[in-house]
Design a protein around this motif. Structure first.
Motif, PDB file in Angstrom:
ATOM      1  N   UNK A 502       0.859  -1.183   0.000  1.00 41.30           N
ATOM      2  CA  UNK A 502       0.000   0.000   0.000  1.00 41.30           C
ATOM      3  C   UNK A 502       0.890   1.226   0.000  1.00 41.30           C
ATOM      4  N   UNK A 503       0.682   2.090  -1.000  1.00 47.29           N
ATOM      5  CA  UNK A 503       1.493   3.291  -1.168  1.00 47.29           C
ATOM      6  C   UNK A 503       0.587   4.510  -1.158  1.00 47.29           C
ATOM      7  N   UNK A 504       1.201   5.692  -1.145  1.00 45.90           N
ATOM      8  CA  UNK A 504       0.449   6.933  -1.290  1.00 45.90           C
ATOM      9  C   UNK A 504       0.970   7.656  -2.522  1.00 45.90           C
ATOM     10  N   UNK A 505       0.056   8.284  -3.251  1.00 48.53           N
ATOM     11  CA  UNK A 505       0.422   8.976  -4.475  1.00 48.53           C
ATOM     12  C   UNK A 505       1.175  10.267  -4.200  1.00 48.53           C
ATOM     13  N   UNK A 506       1.657  10.857  -5.295  1.00 48.04           N
ATOM     14  CA  UNK A 506       2.487  12.054  -5.157  1.00 48.04           C
ATOM     15  C   UNK A 506       1.678  13.228  -4.635  1.00 48.04           C
ATOM     16  N   UNK A 507       0.469  13.424  -5.157  1.00 51.23           N
ATOM     17  CA  UNK A 507      -0.324  14.594  -4.761  1.00 51.23           C
ATOM     18  C   UNK A 507      -0.750  14.487  -3.294  1.00 51.23           C
ATOM     19  N   UNK A 508      -1.382  13.372  -2.933  1.00 58.18           N
ATOM     20  CA  UNK A 508      -1.837  13.215  -1.553  1.00 58.18           C
ATOM     21  C   UNK A 508      -0.690  12.911  -0.604  1.00 58.18           C
ATOM     22  N   UNK A 509       0.371  12.291  -1.128  1.00 61.00           N
ATOM     23  CA  UNK A 509       1.452  11.875  -0.249  1.00 61.00           C
ATOM     24  C   UNK A 509       2.133  13.032   0.456  1.00 61.00           C
ATOM     25  N   UNK A 510       2.225  14.199  -0.217  1.00 58.27           N
ATOM     26  CA  UNK A 510       2.889  15.344   0.404  1.00 58.27           C
ATOM     27  C   UNK A 510       2.023  15.988   1.471  1.00 58.27           C
ATOM     28  N   UNK A 511       0.779  15.541   1.610  1.00 59.91           N
ATOM     29  CA  UNK A 511      -0.042  16.009   2.711  1.00 59.91           C
ATOM     30  C   UNK A 511       0.151  15.198   3.975  1.00 59.91           C
ATOM     31  N   UNK A 512       0.889  14.082   3.889  1.00 57.62           N
ATOM     32  CA  UNK A 512       1.167  13.250   5.061  1.00 57.62           C
ATOM     33  C   UNK A 512       2.373  13.798   5.805  1.00 57.62           C
ATOM     34  N   UNK A 513       2.556  13.317   7.019  1.00 52.68           N
ATOM     35  CA  UNK A 513       3.719  13.739   7.797  1.00 52.68           C
ATOM     36  C   UNK A 513       4.990  13.218   7.126  1.00 52.68           C
ATOM     37  N   UNK A 515       7.625  11.666   8.197  1.00 48.79           N
ATOM     38  CA  UNK A 515       8.025  10.302   8.522  1.00 48.79           C
ATOM     39  C   UNK A 515       7.203   9.295   7.730  1.00 48.79           C
ATOM     40  N   UNK A 516       5.940   9.582   7.499  1.00 52.45           N
ATOM     41  CA  UNK A 516       5.111   8.710   6.675  1.00 52.45           C
ATOM     42  C   UNK A 516       5.570   8.739   5.221  1.00 52.45           C
ATOM     43  N   UNK A 517       5.960   9.926   4.736  1.00 54.64           N
ATOM     44  CA  UNK A 517       6.411  10.033   3.348  1.00 54.64           C
ATOM     45  C   UNK A 517       7.661   9.188   3.099  1.00 54.64           C
ATOM     46  N   UNK A 518       8.549   9.161   4.073  1.00 52.64           N
ATOM     47  CA  UNK A 518       9.793   8.413   3.883  1.00 52.64           C
ATOM     48  C   UNK A 518       9.551   6.928   3.693  1.00 52.64           C
ATOM     49  N   UNK A 519       8.391   6.428   4.110  1.00 55.69           N
ATOM     50  CA  UNK A 519       8.100   4.995   4.010  1.00 55.69           C
ATOM     51  C   UNK A 519       7.137   4.686   2.869  1.00 55.69           C
ATOM     52  N   UNK A 520       6.145   5.540   2.634  1.00 55.39           N
ATOM     53  CA  UNK A 520       5.063   5.198   1.722  1.00 55.39           C
ATOM     54  C   UNK A 520       4.987   6.067   0.475  1.00 55.39           C
ATOM     55  N   UNK A 521       5.691   7.181   0.412  1.00 56.09           N
ATOM     56  CA  UNK A 521       5.602   8.041  -0.757  1.00 56.09           C
ATOM     57  C   UNK A 521       6.200   7.345  -1.972  1.00 56.09           C
ATOM     58  N   UNK A 522       5.515   7.440  -3.114  1.00 57.64           N
ATOM     59  CA  UNK A 522       5.945   6.706  -4.305  1.00 57.64           C
ATOM     60  C   UNK A 522       7.342   7.109  -4.755  1.00 57.64           C
ATOM     61  N   UNK A 523       7.762   8.336  -4.475  1.00 56.78           N
ATOM     62  CA  UNK A 523       9.082   8.791  -4.913  1.00 56.78           C
ATOM     63  C   UNK A 523      10.195   7.990  -4.273  1.00 56.78           C
ATOM     64  N   UNK A 524       9.985   7.491  -3.065  1.00 56.32           N
ATOM     65  CA  UNK A 524      11.047   6.804  -2.324  1.00 56.32           C
ATOM     66  C   UNK A 524      10.873   5.292  -2.291  1.00 56.32           C
ATOM     67  N   UNK A 525       9.930   4.748  -3.040  1.00 54.19           N
ATOM     68  CA  UNK A 525       9.683   3.310  -3.042  1.00 54.19           C
ATOM     69  C   UNK A 525      10.299   2.706  -4.301  1.00 54.19           C
ATOM     70  N   UNK A 526      11.141   1.722  -4.131  1.00 48.46           N
ATOM     71  CA  UNK A 526      11.786   1.074  -5.280  1.00 48.46           C
ATOM     72  C   UNK A 526      10.757   0.333  -6.118  1.00 48.46           C
ATOM     73  N   UNK A 527      10.866   0.482  -7.443  1.00 52.92           N
ATOM     74  CA  UNK A 527      10.024  -0.253  -8.368  1.00 52.92           C
ATOM     75  C   UNK A 527       8.794   0.484  -8.846  1.00 52.92           C
ATOM     76  N   UNK A 528       8.478   1.640  -8.265  1.00 51.04           N
ATOM     77  CA  UNK A 528       7.274   2.369  -8.670  1.00 51.04           C
ATOM     78  C   UNK A 528       7.505   3.148  -9.951  1.00 51.04           C
ATOM     79  N   UNK A 529       8.721   3.588 -10.197  1.00 53.41           N
ATOM     80  CA  UNK A 529       8.984   4.422 -11.360  1.00 53.41           C
ATOM     81  C   UNK A 529       8.489   5.838 -11.120  1.00 53.41           C
ATOM     82  N   UNK A 530       8.137   6.517 -12.211  1.00 47.93           N
ATOM     83  CA  UNK A 530       7.633   7.885 -12.115  1.00 47.93           C
ATOM     84  C   UNK A 530       6.121   7.929 -11.963  1.00 47.93           C
ATOM     85  N   UNK A 531       5.518   6.819 -11.617  1.00 48.69           N
ATOM     86  CA  UNK A 531       4.068   6.766 -11.456  1.00 48.69           C
ATOM     87  C   UNK A 531       3.646   7.579 -10.238  1.00 48.69           C
TER      88      UNK A 531
END
Length: 994
Positions: A502-513, A515-531
């Motif tokens: 379970x991941x969070x998208x780029x638009x909504x992900x930056x609304x999270x804290x 520490x949450x972004x470092x784990x679930x934001x698509x930019x920092x998750x291997x294998x997601x690409x630029x999605x």
């Protein structure tokens, strides 16, 4: 008035008859067609019966006529009773009075009655014969009765529709409406036919061999508005025009379209016209659904979840020898509360909403997009017991209740205590949708009288894992939802076995804290690409156009409109633009990769030797933020022990004061005020008891802390431990106030950056501006609390003003961070230059993953087009021999829904091949699923049928044909000249159409 075979014509000096859309205007009075037809048919039948009876009695002898009259309960006419004969004849011709009334009442039997009895008998007879009959029918069952009336005829209607489509295949919707040339006509039925530009009465022939009246009409291009008593029909082309127009413009509902027809025909609109059109349109869509199901059976694509397994060629048409991906399948899901539906309820006595008055309708939406309410409700908290039947949890499985996360208070759809409140005015409060990363619809379900609850996500996730296996889902609350899945007693082990993410998208992900972004934001998750995992928001921006036409519809009509729109969007929009989407993604990834020299230059300026350093920076940032969540244990215990000692000292002082008051107060009794002194004594004793109990409790807590901390000697106010702990407590309050202020300021910085960023839409800017206004007040309060805590330090810190806070633009400007537990201002990831370099590194990493995934997806699409085209060609030949031309034509129409877009895909494929930096292969591969491939030893395909071949771009294994196709396309694009004579679109071939 005379009747022709085609239409009714009339001429009169006194009255003028004009044909309306649903009736006639005679002498200025509008008469419906159904009334005229009913009256004329009744008169014709009565005249025919009277003529037949007259001829029959003329042929009878006198004896036979008397015998027949006796059988009909007519008085016997004896030759010796001439008076009776004459009297009966007089009764018949109206010259004599009969002894019974027109209602059958026998006057002769009432001659002996007195006046009162006669009046009572007449009144009872009148009430029995002429009282109003009670109607037990209900309007709520009207729709269901109509559905039940058509249901037995549906297979015959589908057969007739297939036959009519075959006859009209050459001329299309402009074909002549009528029976087959070799049909045998049994009779004619005058019926009102409504077409696009005309509405007239036609004597529609009734053919021999028709299964039913409805199938006979459909076989000639008409769809009736009633299953039995047909008086109005609509042509197939008017229904098809509305279907296509409403799918391209979802705001177009039935009522405005019918009003447009009325304007064209020159008649006033009536509400029942919309009802008639709706009945015929539902029948038309149901017929098309039956025909589509037959085609899928012939193509062996009718197994459960076949559509879901083949929804997206780029995602699911896997090939042999493909490089493995970390996340094989990416999807996104979200809820949308725009598609609400009004709940029709009766009005109660006190004005409150009463029980539902929805009409009964057991129909289900076409296709398999929808998850039913029953499939969703089993994942609610109430249905957990049913799920746990027969389930044996593992020893290491934890409970289901989720832990509170850092983002729970930020997102409203995480708070089920708020969103679970049903809106009484609505039944369905929206939809919950799941899409693949290319925009193809996977599943949809209704949110029923609730907000975005967890059961909708559970149901969708469970179905995707069951059908597709390993799935990574983007969700705006992916952090919290992932924890809920992992802790679910049934879905958790199942999801972990299939590596669900379970991941969070780029638009909504930056609304999270952070520490949450470092784990679930698509930019920092291997294998997601630029999605960015935000396709649901883009889809909702288009699907919200359905709101006007579905808000007050019935449950079935709302689901039918949504399911039909989803199917049309997948085929005619998403699939058509699939190759364009892949090419644009490829171009975007290449543009990001071209920024690598800038990254290398930034690394030299920052003194970074290797790219892996940036990953270390991210891990260090996560470590610091995680440490801020909890204070060191030693410091916490010391401050807690200090606080217990302070509480003990305060309790001792209070006990001493109470006891001192008790010893100095005289308790000698006085006869003057004995009751007052007794009351005061009891109050003083209670205060002493409470003080002693408080002191004892505080002493026990201190003793417990000393045992836990192994303290042999109690701290005293003048001891160094006491002084250090006091300073630590004051600093703790200061740091907490500082941490709160720091979080608000950092959030304000990020939002200001997003609001001023290029590409941010107007609505998002307004949303951020309102959030900043609310946060500004919170920042002002935090500044006040900070100044209060700073003044208690030794030495006191300088006060902070609102003007200073407003001027902060970077973390490095926030000098107060030096007073935190750990000064992070010197960390490279906290500096603006290091921050930009780290974000650029992860973006380039994701771009490489995107290129790798796109190389796989583009080759899948190329292979899918080749295999799908060949499979349908073979199926067309086989079905034409086995099932006939009619079903073969339906297979051709099935192919034509996607086949014409293959030409565009092939053209973009050639343009992509000339794109600078393209590293993939455009040669078709071998699919893992061999269903579309020819069986071993199958004969070569025959030449393409003219009806199955698109205009251009037929796929061919000969590279020369592809080169000629590209050259032809490129030449056509260069033909157009502008006013200056320069070629319009004279660009590099690799850029054409991208």
């Amino acid at each position: 008035m005379k009747r022709g075979r085609g239409i009714i014509k009339a001429s009169s000096n006194s009255r003028k008859l004009s044909i309306m859309g649903s009736g006639y205007s005679i002498g200025g009075r509008l008469i419906r067609t159904s009334e005229i037809l009913s009256t004329s048919r009744s008169l014709d039948r009565k005249n025919e019966e009277l003529n037949a009876e007259r001829l029959h009695r003329q042929e009878l002898t006198a004896t036979a006529r008397i015998s027949e009259d006796a059988h009909a309960d007519v008085p016997t006419l004896n030759e010796n009773e001439g008076d009776l004969v004459d009297n009966f004849a007089g009764v018949l011709d109206g010259t004599a009075r009969a002894d019974f009334s027109h209602a059958g009442e026998d006057f002769a039997a009432r001659l002996d009655m007195d006046e009162d009895e006669l009046m009572e008998d007449l009144q009872a007879s009148h009430n029995r014969l002429f009282s109003k009959r009670r109607d037990f029918r209900k309007w709520r069952t009207r729709t269901q009765k109509l559905v039940d009336g058509f249901q037995p005829q549906m297979e015959g209607i589908a057969d007739a529709y297939v036959a009519w489509e075959l006859r009209s295949s050459e001329e299309g919707l402009g074909t002549f409406l009528g029976p087959p040339s070799d049909a045998m006509v049994q009779n004619y039925l005058p019926t009102m036919v409504v077409d696009l530009f005309s509405a007239h009465i036609v004597d529609i022939p009734l053919l021999a061999g028709d299964d039913s009246l409805s199938s006979g009409f459909v076989n000639q291009g008409y769809f009736p508005c009633s299953p039995t008593h047909v008086t109005v029909t609509l042509t197939t082309r008017v229904l098809e025009v509305f279907r296509v127009a409403s799918l391209r413009c979802p705001r177009l509902a039935i009522q405005p379209f019918v009003k447009s027809l009325c304007d064209i025909h020159g008649i006033p609109f009536r509400p029942y016209l919309s009802t008639q059109f709706s009945v015929a349109f539902d029948l038309y869509l149901a017929t098309r659904a039956i025909v589509d199901a037959r085609v899928k059976v012939l193509l062996k694509r009718d197994e459960p979840d076949w559509r879901l397994k083949n929804a997206c060629p780029a995602c699911m048409y896997a090939l042999e020898d493909e490089p493995p991906l970390d996340l094989p399948f990416l999807s996104t899901k979200d809820g949308n509360n725009s598609l609400k539906r009004w709940n029709r309820r009766e009005r109660g006595e006190d004005g409150a909403a009463g029980p539902s008055k929805e009409r009964h309708d057991n129909r289900t939406p076409p296709g398999d997009y929808y998850l039913t309410r029953a499939e969703v409700d089993v994942w609610a908290k109430e249905g957990l017991d049913d799920l746990l039947k027969g389930f044996v949890p593992a020893d290491d499985e934890e409970g289901w209740e989720p832990e509170a996360g850092g983002c729970s208070d930020r997102w409203q759809n995480m708070r089920e205590d708020v969103t679970s409140k049903a809106w009484g005015m609505y039944d369905e409060t929206g939809i919950f949708l799941s899409l693949c990363r290319h925009g193809f619809v996977l599943l949809v379900t209704d949110m029923v009288q609730s907000g975005e609850l967890g059961k909708y996500g559970f149901a969708v996730t469970n179905h995707l894992i069951k059908v597709l296996g390993e799935v990574a889902e983007g969700y705006d609350i992916g952090c919290e939802f992932g924890e809920r899945i992992n802790k679910h007693p049934v879905l958790g082990p199942y999801a972990r076995h299939h590596r669900h993410r379970s991941l969070v998208g780029a638009f909504h992900g930056h609304g999270h804290c952070r520490l949450c972004q470092l784990t679930h934001l698509a930019t920092y998750v291997d294998g997601v690409g630029l999605e960015d995992l935000e396709y649901c928001e883009r889809f909702f921006s288009k699907s919200n156009a359905l709101v006007p036409s579905t808000r007050y519809a019935s449950r079935f009509h709302r689901q039918q409109a949504i399911a039909t729109y989803l199917q049309h969007t997948d085929t005619f929009e998403t699939y058509q633009s699939l190759s364009l989407l892949l090419v644009n993604k490829y171009k975007g990834a290449l543009e990001v990769q071209r920024m690598e020299p800038a990254l290398l230059e930034a690394m030299r300026d920052l003194g970074v030797a290797h790219k892996s350093t940036f990953a270390g920076w991210l891990a260090r940032e996560k470590e610091v933020l995680t440490a801020l969540k909890r204070e060191p244990v030693e410091e916490t215990l010391a401050m807690e022990y200090y606080q217990k000692l302070v509480n003990l000292a305060a309790a001792s002082m209070q006990m001493d004061n109470v006891l001192r008051v008790g010893t100095t107060t005289s308790l000698a009794p006085s006869h003057d005020d004995y009751e007052a002194q007794a009351k005061a004594t009891r109050r003083l004793e209670a205060q002493q008891r409470h003080a002693i109990e408080g002191h004892t409790k505080a002493q026990l807590l201190v003793n417990d802390m000393e045992l836990r901390m192994s303290i042999a000697v109690c701290w005293l106010p003048d001891s160094q431990e006491w002084i250090d702990a006091a300073v630590m407590v004051r600093r703790r309050r200061y740091q907490r106030a500082l941490d709160h202020l720091q979080g608000l300021i950092i959030a304000r910085m990020f939002e200001l950056t997003k609001m001023n960023m290029s590409g941010t839409g107007y609505k998002l800017r307004k949303h951020i501006a309102k959030a900043l206004q609310a946060r500004s007040r919170a920042v002002q309060t935090a500044v006040v609390n900070y100044n209060a805590a700073a003044s208690r330090l030794s030495p006191p810190r300088d006060e902070l003003t609102w003007e200073q806070v407003v001027d902060y633009a970077f973390l490095s400007d926030f000098d107060l961070l030096c007073d935190g537990r750990e000064d992070i201002r010197d960390e490279p990831w906290a500096k603006p230059s290091g921050r930009i370099a780290m974000d650029l590194y992860f973006k380039i990493e994701r771009a490489g993953e995107e290129v790798e995934r796109l190389n796989i997806e583009i080759r899948r699409l190329v292979t899918y087009m080749r295999d799908e085209d060949g499979f349908l060609r073979r199926a067309w030949v086989s079905i034409r021999e086995s099932a006939g031309e009619a079903m073969a034509h339906q297979v051709h129409l099935y192919w034509m829904r996607q086949g014409p877009f293959h030409d565009e895909h092939r053209y973009r494929r050639h343009a992509l091949q000339r794109l600078l930096g393209f590293s993939g292969s455009l040669e078709p591969g071998t699919p893992i699923n061999k269903d579309r491939l020819p069986p071993p030893g199958a004969a070569a395909l025959p030449p393409r049928a003219p009806s199955l071949e698109p205009e251009r771009g037929a796929d061919s294994d000969d590279s020369n044909d592809e080169a000629e196709l590209f050259a032809e396309r490129y030449a056509l694009l260069r033909v157009t000249q502008d006013d200056s004579g320069s070629p319009d679109g004279a660009r590099d071939p690799g850029e054409i159409g991208l």
